[in-house]
Design a protein around this motif. Structure first.
Motif, PDB file in Angstrom:
ATOM      1  N   THR A 110      -0.520  -0.782  -4.711  1.00  0.00           N
ATOM      2  CA  THR A 110      -1.897   0.219  -4.769  1.00  0.00           C
ATOM      3  C   THR A 110      -1.592   1.269  -4.059  1.00  0.00           C
ATOM      4  O   THR A 110      -0.882   1.564  -3.011  1.00  0.00           O
ATOM      5  N   MET A 111      -2.226   2.065  -4.805  1.00  0.00           N
ATOM      6  CA  MET A 111      -2.251   3.710  -4.254  1.00  0.00           C
ATOM      7  C   MET A 111      -3.439   3.891  -3.333  1.00  0.00           C
ATOM      8  O   MET A 111      -4.297   3.945  -3.815  1.00  0.00           O
ATOM      9  N   ALA A 144       1.155   8.631  -9.557  1.00  0.00           N
ATOM     10  CA  ALA A 144       0.128   7.848  -8.918  1.00  0.00           C
ATOM     11  C   ALA A 144      -0.282   6.733  -9.908  1.00  0.00           C
ATOM     12  O   ALA A 144      -0.363   5.617  -9.474  1.00  0.00           O
ATOM     13  N   GLY A 145      -0.519   7.101 -11.130  1.00  0.00           N
ATOM     14  CA  GLY A 145      -1.328   6.280 -12.012  1.00  0.00           C
ATOM     15  C   GLY A 145      -0.173   5.125 -12.626  1.00  0.00           C
ATOM     16  O   GLY A 145      -0.576   4.030 -12.696  1.00  0.00           O
ATOM     17  N   ASP A 180       0.339   2.615  -9.724  1.00  0.00           N
ATOM     18  CA  ASP A 180      -0.951   2.029  -9.682  1.00  0.00           C
ATOM     19  C   ASP A 180      -1.165   0.734 -10.384  1.00  0.00           C
ATOM     20  O   ASP A 180      -1.882  -0.189 -10.430  1.00  0.00           O
ATOM     21  N   LYS A 183       1.037  -1.162   0.069  1.00  0.00           N
ATOM     22  CA  LYS A 183       0.071  -0.088  -0.188  1.00  0.00           C
ATOM     23  C   LYS A 183       0.791   1.220  -0.205  1.00  0.00           C
ATOM     24  O   LYS A 183       1.812   1.756   0.866  1.00  0.00           O
ATOM     25  N   THR A 215      -3.647  10.154  -1.869  1.00  0.00           N
ATOM     26  CA  THR A 215      -2.495  11.092  -2.485  1.00  0.00           C
ATOM     27  C   THR A 215      -2.908  12.450  -1.864  1.00  0.00           C
ATOM     28  O   THR A 215      -4.089  12.720  -1.271  1.00  0.00           O
TER      29      THR A 215
END
Length: 201
Positions: A28-29, A18-19, A22, A3, A32
C-alpha cells in the motif's frame, strides 16, 4: 501489509509507479513526493516500511534522505531507484547501508520482488552496478590527495581547503599539482569530474 513511500521528481513516473505498486495485494502506497525535503518530513511522520528514492530531486537528494534515515530511522528500509549507473552514487548508497539500489528501466516485477526481499532482511543491488563497481579503476590518489580534491570539489578555495585540512596554502597547491598529474587532467574541474566518475570522491 507493506507500507510504501515513493519520492520521485518526475511526476508522470511518480504517478505511474505508485499506481502499479498499489495494485499489489500486500503493498500500500502511504505517500509520494516530488521534492526531497518534503519527502523526508512526510516519511518521518508516516513511518512507512519501505521508502523508494530517486537520487536527483529538488530540495534534497535521495542519497541525503538515505543518510538521514540511516541515522534517525534505521528501521525503515531504503531502496534507491535511479537512472544513474555511476559507481560514485552506488558507493555512497552502500555507505549508508541502503537495502536496495535498482535502475529505473528494470521491470516493475523486479521492483516488487526487491521490496519483498528487503522486508526479509535481504540486500538487493542491480547486477550491472555490482559488476561496474568490481571492475572499477583503482584510485591512484593517496588518502591525503583525495581529501584535498574532495575539499576543492565541495567548493572550497585553496585557502579554505588548507584551513580545513590544517595545511599551508603552498602544500595544497603542491597536492593539486600532483593530483592533476596523476589523473592526467588539465585543470581542477576536469580532475573532479574524473574522480567523481570513477567513484573516488
Amino acid at each position: 501489509m507493506i507500507k510504501l513511500y515513493l519520492a520521485e521528481d518526475q511526476q508522470l513516473l511518480n504517478t505511474a509507479l505508485a499506481g502499479i505498486l498499489d495494485l499489489e495485494d500486500d503493498l500500500t502506497m502511504v505517500g509520494t513526493a516530488v521534492n526531497g525535503q518534503v519527502a523526508l518530513d512526510q516519511i518521518e511522520t508516516l513511518q512507512p516500511d519501505v521508502v523508494l528514492l530517486d537520487i536527483e530531486m529538488p530540495g534534497m537528494t535521495g542519497l541525503e534522505i538515505a543518510r538521514q534515515l540511516h541515522t534517525r530511522q534505521p528501521q525503515i528500509k531504503v531502496i534507491i531507484l535511479t537512472t544513474f549507473a555511476q559507481p560514485s552514487y552506488f558507493k555512497q548508497a552502500i555507505s549508508t547501508e541502503v537495502a536496495g539500489y535498482l535502475l529505473k528501466d528494470g521491470p516493475s516485477d523486479d521492483l516488487i520482488v526487491a521490496i519483498h526481499s528487503v522486508m526479509k532482511g535481504k540486500v538487493v543491488y542491480a547486477p550491472e552496478l555490482v559488476v561496474g563497481l568490481t571492475t572499477q579503476t583503482k584510485n591512484p590518489l593517496s588518502e591525503r590527495e583525495t581529501e584535498v580534491l574532495r575539499a576543492i570539489a565541495n567548493g572550497l578555495s585553496t585557502k579554505q581547503a588548507a584551513e580545513s585540512l590544517f595545511l599551508s596554502d603552498g602544500t595544497v597547491r603542491n597536492y593539486m599539482s600532483t593530483i592533476l598529474s596523476k589523473l592526467d587532467a588539465s585543470n581542477r574541474v576536469e580532475a573532479i569530474q574524473i574522480a567523481r566518475h570513477n567513484g573516488w570522491l
